[in-house]
Design a protein around this motif. Structure first.
Motif, PDB file in Angstrom:
ATOM      1  N   LEU A 122      17.138  56.433  80.777  1.00 46.16           N
ATOM      2  CA  LEU A 122      17.711  56.095  79.607  1.00 46.16           C
ATOM      3  C   LEU A 122      17.863  57.651  79.280  1.00 46.16           C
ATOM      4  N   SER A 158      19.262  47.675  78.911  1.00 46.55           N
ATOM      5  CA  SER A 158      17.916  48.426  80.113  1.00 46.55           C
ATOM      6  C   SER A 158      16.892  47.438  79.917  1.00 46.55           C
ATOM      7  N   GLY A 159      16.605  46.666  79.359  1.00 46.26           N
ATOM      8  CA  GLY A 159      15.194  45.512  79.296  1.00 46.26           C
ATOM      9  C   GLY A 159      15.493  44.502  80.486  1.00 46.26           C
ATOM     10  N   GLU A 160      16.996  44.304  81.216  1.00 43.39           N
ATOM     11  CA  GLU A 160      17.087  43.309  82.473  1.00 43.39           C
ATOM     12  C   GLU A 160      16.395  44.332  83.572  1.00 43.39           C
ATOM     13  N   PHE A 161      16.135  45.403  83.504  1.00 42.08           N
ATOM     14  CA  PHE A 161      15.551  46.282  84.661  1.00 42.08           C
ATOM     15  C   PHE A 161      14.470  45.998  84.282  1.00 42.08           C
ATOM     16  N   GLN A 164      12.414  51.235  82.971  1.00 40.06           N
ATOM     17  CA  GLN A 164      13.254  52.721  82.488  1.00 40.06           C
ATOM     18  C   GLN A 164      12.685  53.400  82.397  1.00 40.06           C
ATOM     19  N   VAL A 166      12.969  57.445  81.206  1.00 43.02           N
ATOM     20  CA  VAL A 166      13.655  58.666  79.933  1.00 43.02           C
ATOM     21  C   VAL A 166      13.839  59.998  81.008  1.00 43.02           C
TER      22      VAL A 166
ATOM     23  N   LEU B 122      11.858  46.281  74.095  1.00 41.93           N
ATOM     24  CA  LEU B 122      13.192  46.119  74.701  1.00 41.93           C
ATOM     25  C   LEU B 122      13.273  44.699  75.077  1.00 41.93           C
ATOM     26  N   PRO B 123      13.823  43.409  74.427  1.00 40.16           N
ATOM     27  CA  PRO B 123      14.181  42.586  74.626  1.00 40.16           C
ATOM     28  C   PRO B 123      14.443  42.194  76.500  1.00 40.16           C
ATOM     29  N   PRO B 124      14.477  41.490  76.531  1.00 37.33           N
ATOM     30  CA  PRO B 124      14.785  41.036  78.084  1.00 37.33           C
ATOM     31  C   PRO B 124      16.505  40.652  78.947  1.00 37.33           C
ATOM     32  N   SER B 125      17.006  40.577  77.439  1.00 36.61           N
ATOM     33  CA  SER B 125      18.502  40.970  77.445  1.00 36.61           C
ATOM     34  C   SER B 125      18.590  40.273  76.093  1.00 36.61           C
ATOM     35  N   ILE B 155      18.365  50.234  70.080  1.00 36.47           N
ATOM     36  CA  ILE B 155      17.725  50.013  71.080  1.00 36.47           C
ATOM     37  C   ILE B 155      18.602  50.980  72.102  1.00 36.47           C
ATOM     38  N   SER B 158      16.263  53.853  72.212  1.00 35.24           N
ATOM     39  CA  SER B 158      14.856  54.028  73.030  1.00 35.24           C
ATOM     40  C   SER B 158      14.438  54.526  73.977  1.00 35.24           C
ATOM     41  N   GLY B 159      15.179  56.010  74.387  1.00 36.76           N
ATOM     42  CA  GLY B 159      14.380  56.907  75.486  1.00 36.76           C
ATOM     43  C   GLY B 159      14.052  57.546  74.118  1.00 36.76           C
ATOM     44  N   GLN B 164       8.645  52.566  76.705  1.00 37.56           N
ATOM     45  CA  GLN B 164       9.653  51.715  76.777  1.00 37.56           C
ATOM     46  C   GLN B 164       9.307  50.261  77.742  1.00 37.56           C
ATOM     47  N   VAL B 166       9.110  45.586  78.205  1.00 35.15           N
ATOM     48  CA  VAL B 166      10.811  44.813  78.218  1.00 35.15           C
ATOM     49  C   VAL B 166       9.559  44.281  77.346  1.00 35.15           C
TER      50      VAL B 166
END
Lengths: 192, 192
Positions: A122, A158-161, A164, A166, B122-125, B155, B158-159, B164, B166
């Protein structure tokens, strides 16, 4: 049997993925960085097999059919992909393998290597990302705007990972990535 | 002297901040949740001093002038803010204080409390966030689209936060938040 670890590093254009990966490899010369394949023309100074594997569009399409890529995508009329064989060989030798790839490719890896460690880099803020894109490139205002818009779309995913990170301070980001990989290794040992 | 810890929890609408905060307080009844002030009308069942502190617009503006808020913002024609006094009192008593606030408020807290632990959920997606917004609300399609667009903008920031998290699995997310707070406490002890 030894089995290595696949590490996917992704994040928006300008976030500093390339620099992070280069410094990780300086700290760990025993790690293997996957070299991507592409159909775009080599730029001055680029070496085939080091910067990219350069292929014709026809060759690339035959390799797609033959499932020679772990992931591939088309950007701006050119193909980019991760050749399967060298990655699998390094993993079987028990090595760490780094993939520095775009979001769409990273999602494909998630399908084929669900145990890959997936790290999203990020920017410290959107204004910082904008500064970096402006400093780095001689891109036109319109191109920078488009990159920022695409960055927002990518960061939204990014939440798919798994992690995260920074990229504010380079050393801190590197330490964080290293500690993720050490944790992963320990968890694997515990599961044996 | 004892001094507590301020914890800021933010993230897009629909990401599940409220549920996470409620469950954190079930695990830690000794933590204090800041109650926000607002000028919007109470909804059915809402209790003054528990769900919100309800004020008139005139009262709220006088309190802004008197610097009675740690942060405040205007959304959809109404003011929302975090009353300063109860938070400062709890911190001075050595307690953990949770703020569940929006991005703009979280940025103001960063100015006044640089040592707050700032967590972005964060949302998962994005498709998962969309599902949650659709399930939760009876909002029109246009309102959902606007919320998703605003979520992307948020989002993208978010950095700016320390951590962060999820919110894929509730228990995992809670464990992660707890381990962040334990680490923070240990680091503070080491610095004494």
């Amino acid at each position: 049997m030894n089995f290595g670890q696949l590490i996917v590093i992704t994040g928006p254009s300008g976030v500093g993925k390339g620099t992070l990966v280069r410094l990780l490899l300086e700290r760990h010369p025993e790690w293997y960085l996957s070299v991507s394949a592409t159909t775009r023309a080599p730029r001055e100074g680029e070496v085939d097999g080091k910067d990219y594997y350069f292929f014709s569009k026809e060759q690339f399409e035959i390799m797609i059919q033959a499932e020679k890529f772990l992931e591939w995508a088309e950007y701006a009329g050119n193909y980019y992909g991760t050749p399967r064989t060298p990655v699998e060989e390094q993993l079987h030798q028990g090595n760490y393998v780094l993939l520095e790839i775009e979001l769409l490719g990273a999602r494909q890896i998630q399908q084929t290597f669900p145990h890959a460690v997936k790290i999203f880099i990020l920017p410290p803020s959107m204004s910082e990302l904008e500064d970096r894109l402006r400093k780095r490139a001689k891109d036109s205002e319109a191109v920078i705007e488009r990159r920022l818009e695409r960055a927002k779309e990518e960061i939204a995913a990014s939440g798919e990972f798994d992690w995260q990170i920074v990229n504010d301070n380079l050393e801190t980001a590197l330490d964080e990535i290293e500690s993720i990989l050490v944790t992963t290794r320990n968890q694997k040992s515990e599961n044996l």
